[in-house]
Enzyme design. Structure first.
Site, PDB file in Angstrom:
ATOM      1  N   GLU A 132      -4.111   7.115  -4.762  1.00 32.68           N
ATOM      2  CA  GLU A 132      -4.250   6.633  -6.147  1.00 32.68           C
ATOM      3  C   GLU A 132      -5.536   7.170  -6.749  1.00 32.68           C
ATOM      4  OE1 GLU A 132      -4.036   2.351  -6.127  1.00 32.68           O
ATOM      5  OE2 GLU A 132      -2.092   2.341  -5.116  1.00 32.68           O
TER       6      GLU A 132
ATOM      7  N   HIS B 135      -0.790  -0.065 -10.040  1.00 37.94           N
ATOM      8  CA  HIS B 135      -1.467  -1.032  -9.166  1.00 37.94           C
ATOM      9  C   HIS B 135      -1.885  -2.291  -9.949  1.00 37.94           C
ATOM     10  CE1 HIS B 135      -3.931  -1.377  -5.200  1.00 37.94           C
ATOM     11  NE2 HIS B 135      -3.587  -2.569  -5.645  1.00 37.94           N
TER      12      HIS B 135
ATOM     13  N   ARG C 244       0.846  -1.191   0.000  1.00 36.28           N
ATOM     14  CA  ARG C 244       0.000   0.000   0.000  1.00 36.28           C
ATOM     15  C   ARG C 244       0.878   1.237   0.000  1.00 36.28           C
ATOM     16  NH1 ARG C 244      -3.401  -2.703  -1.715  1.00 36.28           N
ATOM     17  NH2 ARG C 244      -5.453  -3.178  -0.873  1.00 36.28           N
TER      18      ARG C 244
END
Ligand code: 8YV
Length: 321
Positions: A269, A287, A240
């Site tokens: 994000e 991601h 993360r």
């Protein structure tokens, strides 16, 4: 009420095989448009017995408090669930589930891709080729860092951390790790345990993050802790973004304290810290940890298994609240 009469509200488009199975067994409210806002979810939630959410949905206590009583389960499509306030869900009597296990191998593969890509300057090379800017081979151009024989520090030797360690051994890396609890000897498979993060950082030529995001791990890598890494270390993050203080990492990448970073996850994000995109030594992916066809299908089916068990009156296999 049978399962077919239950309604599941899905916040993002899922793989078609997953949506097909969902639609066969439930009344499915699907979303093939942009990610829904909290308000948009709440408008439709009165029709739903369960929600199927993703990492892009902020399921905080205010949102949970505003959900109609009819919603009894929130099934997350993903293993990390820091975007869901599980305590608030528990207080509201809402079950929460996640999808562990099925994305371990894909995410570990991506961590190695980042590790190698950052160490060997693959991102820079790719950009150069795309720009037709290659002037030819020279003995000193674009030299990177060896991986073989180096020490890899793993923060969080859970499922994904273990899978990264297995792969890194094949690249002849020496594995070190820090966990709250030491793993059993057979899991360690020769990895060196460090009781503190500080002790791990001091030996990590490469560092790969695999910890869950919690209030304790937020900003784990900051100016103080980055300074403990060996000069010229390489950082990999597939966990993360909020585990890392962006300003501190940007500084460390600029001054060479950290030689390179391979990052798949970011704070806030998709609005990443603007400096990352300007740094040659930041190897960036959007991601993609679990982004393979098989893995995304498996994540969806795992979320549906949780829903099926719940609506059959059984304990969902992957309940987190
Ligand atoms: C998922 C992830 O794609 O599972 C996780 O925690 O970070 C990703 O691999 C994402 O969470 C989907 O909701």
């Amino acid at each position: 009420m049978s399962r077919a009469q239950k309604t599941i509200l899905v916040t993002q488009q899922l793989p078609s095989s997953v949506e097909n199975r969902l639609s066969k067994n439930y009344v499915a409210i699907l979303n093939h448009g942009d990610a829904l806002t909290q308000e948009q979810i709440l408008i439709q939630a009165h029709k739903a017995d369960g929600l199927l959410v993703t990492v892009t949905d902020t399921v905080d206590s205010a949102f949970i408090g505003a959900l109609p009583k009819r919603v009894k389960i929130i099934a997350n499509f993903g293993v990390g669930y820091e975007h869901i306030d599980v305590e608030a869900a528990g207080r509201a009597g809402i079950v929460v589930t996640n999808t562990p296990g099925v994305l371990t191998e894909a995410t570990a593969d991506l961590a190695l891709l980042l590790l190698l890509g950052a160490a060997r300057r693959a991102g820079e090379g790719h950009v150069m080729m795309r720009a037709h800017a290659w002037r030819g081979w020279t003995p000193t151009a674009m030299v990177g860092h060896d991986v073989s024989g180096k020490r890899l520090g793993i923060v969080g030797l859970g499922r994904i951390g273990l899978a990264v360690a297995r792969r890194a051994r094949a690249f002849n890396m020496e594995i070190h790790y820090h966990n709250r609890h030491r793993r059993a000897l057979e899991d360690e498979a020769g990895a060196h345990y460090h009781g503190t993060l500080e002790s791990l950082l001091a030996v990590s030529d490469f560092l790969s993050l695999h910890a869950a995001l919690t209030p304790q791990t937020r900003g784990l890598l900051n100016a103080r802790t980055l300074a403990l890494l060996p000069q010229g270390a390489v950082l990999v993050n597939t966990a993360r973004g909020d585990l890392v203080d962006d300003e501190a990492l940007v500084d460390a990448l600029k001054n060479g304290r950290v030689a390179a970073a391979g990052l798949d996850v970011f704070s806030n994000e998709p609005h990443i810290h603007p400096s990352y995109a300007r740094l040659d030594n930041a190897f960036l992916l959007p991601h993609l940890g679990s982004a393979t066809t098989d893995t995304r299908n498996a994540m969806g089916f795992c979320a549906l298994d949780n829903l099926d068990a719940f609506f059959a009156g059984e304990e969902p296999p992957h309940r987190v609240a």
